[in-house]
Write an enzyme that holds these catalytic residues in place. Structure first.
Site, short mmCIF file in Angstrom:
data_model
loop_
_atom_site.label_atom_id
_atom_site.label_comp_id
_atom_site.label_asym_id
_atom_site.label_seq_id
_atom_site.Cartn_x
_atom_site.Cartn_y
_atom_site.Cartn_z
N ASP A 105 3.43 -5.18 11.01
CA ASP A 105 3.81 -4.17 11.99
C ASP A 105 4.13 -4.84 13.34
O ASP A 105 3.32 -5.65 13.83
CB ASP A 105 2.63 -3.18 12.14
CG ASP A 105 2.99 -1.96 12.96
OD1 ASP A 105 4.15 -1.53 12.90
OD2 ASP A 105 2.10 -1.44 13.66
N HIS A 106 5.28 -4.53 13.90
CA HIS A 106 5.69 -5.07 15.21
C HIS A 106 5.59 -6.60 15.29
O HIS A 106 5.04 -7.14 16.26
CB HIS A 106 4.86 -4.45 16.35
CG HIS A 106 5.13 -3.00 16.54
ND1 HIS A 106 6.25 -2.50 17.15
CD2 HIS A 106 4.42 -1.90 16.18
CE1 HIS A 106 6.23 -1.18 17.17
NE2 HIS A 106 5.12 -0.78 16.56
N GLY A 165 4.31 5.73 16.51
CA GLY A 165 3.50 6.59 17.35
C GLY A 165 3.22 7.93 16.69
O GLY A 165 3.27 8.98 17.33
N GLU A 200 13.35 -2.78 15.47
CA GLU A 200 13.22 -1.71 16.48
C GLU A 200 14.36 -1.77 17.48
O GLU A 200 14.75 -2.86 17.93
CB GLU A 200 11.87 -1.84 17.21
CG GLU A 200 11.67 -0.77 18.28
CD GLU A 200 10.22 -0.70 18.78
OE1 GLU A 200 9.28 -0.86 17.97
OE2 GLU A 200 10.04 -0.49 20.00
N THR A 220 -3.67 5.38 15.77
CA THR A 220 -4.64 5.89 16.75
C THR A 220 -5.53 7.02 16.21
O THR A 220 -6.75 7.02 16.44
CB THR A 220 -3.90 6.35 18.02
OG1 THR A 220 -3.16 5.23 18.53
CG2 THR A 220 -4.85 6.83 19.10
O1 G3H Z 1 3.20 0.79 14.65
C1 G3H Z 1 2.20 1.54 14.67
C2 G3H Z 1 2.32 2.93 15.05
O2 G3H Z 1 3.51 3.19 15.66
C3 G3H Z 1 1.09 3.68 15.36
O3 G3H Z 1 1.17 4.54 16.47
O4 G3H Z 1 -1.23 4.46 17.06
O5 G3H Z 1 0.28 6.11 18.09
O6 G3H Z 1 -0.37 6.33 15.71
P1 G3H Z 1 -0.11 5.40 16.85
ZN ZN Z 2 4.59 1.19 16.28
#
Ligand code: G3H
Ligand code: ZN
Length: 284
Positions: free
Chosen positions: A82-83, A209, A134, A233
């Site tokens: 991720d990222h 997100g 992205e 989150t």
């Molecule tokens: O790449 C991870 C996510 O975009 C998680 O986002 O923590 O706001 O759910 P979040």
């Molecule tokens: Zn993310």
């Protein structure tokens, strides 16, 4: 079962109108909770691991745990970087055994984002590894990186068309107004922009997100071409709240299993909700 195919399941989501959930992992309990929820709901699931989580868990430990989970699981499980911030992290992840990667060069000007993403895609495709990238900058806090509103930019459909045409990336995280971490006020997703990006690119789009977006907005976004939604989150929050509650009620407790176990159950319940929300229940 070994890791499932990232693009097969994203395409399945796109064709059938659901999104595959990427649930981020932070420790062993997260992996166990996610797999139990996915198996009970018969849903494909992507385990997402960020640079910060991998530094915390240890890259080799994280991959070993995810591989064990995938082998024992009766539903498809993918392990996705991720990222990924640079080529170095992408290479580390591939060597360690990840099934797909995200290169996030969204901090760079468009030309440089295209160049780095293309380099990663060329390398990864020669190894049968699929790539997410992205475009635009997603606001909020992820790991130790905070992008405030002044630094955030939404993805322009014309840039997305060029980006996908030149890089041949498999999935695109286009910034359409969602944010990492907690939202300040009600999230404002730009659905017209999402539709235009979908038309301009034709590839599966990813909603980052995913915590805190109203359910109706998530459903609308999926209807417009979101084939993967990332969530972290909300799970971190329910896990920590449960652990805090158990410790407050039992101040003499010292056995970690007695508070991590309930924390794991809280994640599992949240993951089940997210699998229902993304429409990925009973897809396997
Ligand atoms: O790449 C991870 C996510 O975009 C998680 O986002 O923590 O706001 O759910 P979040
Ligand atoms: Zn993310």
């Amino acid at each position: 079962m070994r890791f499932g195919s990232f693009s097969y399941w994203l395409k399945d989501g796109l064709d059938k109108g659901y999104a595959v959930a990427q649930i981020n992992i932070n420790n062993l309990e997260f992996v166990q909770a996610i797999i139990e929820a996915a198996e009970e709901e018969r849903a494909p699931v992507i385990l997402g691991a960020s640079e910060g989580a991998l530094k915390y868990m240890g890259l080799d430990y994280a991959v070993a745990i995810a591989q064990t989970a995938a082998e024992r699981s009766s539903v498809p499980v993918m392990l996705h970087l991720d990222h990924g911030p640079n080529l170095d992290w992408v290479l580390k992840a591939i060597r360690a055994g990840f099934s797909s990667v995200m290169i996030d060069a969204s901090r760079l000007p468009l030309e440089e984002n295209i160049a780095l993403t293309k380099q990663v895609v060329d390398l990864c495709h020669s190894l049968d590894i699929e790539v997410e990238a992205e475009l635009g900058r997603i606001t909020g806090t992820d790991d130790d990186l905070t992008i405030d509103e002044r630094m955030a930019t939404l993805c322009r459909p014309e840039d997305a068309e060029r980006f996908v045409g030149e890089t041949h990336v498999d999935a695109l995280a286009a910034a359409i107004g969602s944010a990492h971490g907690h939202y300040k006020g009600k999230p404002q997703l730009d659905f017209n922009r999402l539709s235009a990006i979908r038309k301009a690119t034709g590839i599966p789009l990813v909603l980052h997100g995913g915590s805190g977006i109203p359910d109706d907005d998530v459903r609308e976004a999926i209807g417009l071409g979101i084939a993967k939604m990332n969530i972290n989150t909300d799970n971190q929050e329910v896990f920590t709240e449960k652990v805090r509650e158990v410790l407050q009620e039992n101040p003499k407790l010292y056995d970690p299993r007695k508070y991590l176990g309930p924390g794991r159950e809280a994640i599992k319940a949240m993951v089940k909700k997210k699998l229902a929300l993304t429409g990925s229940v009973n897809r396997v």
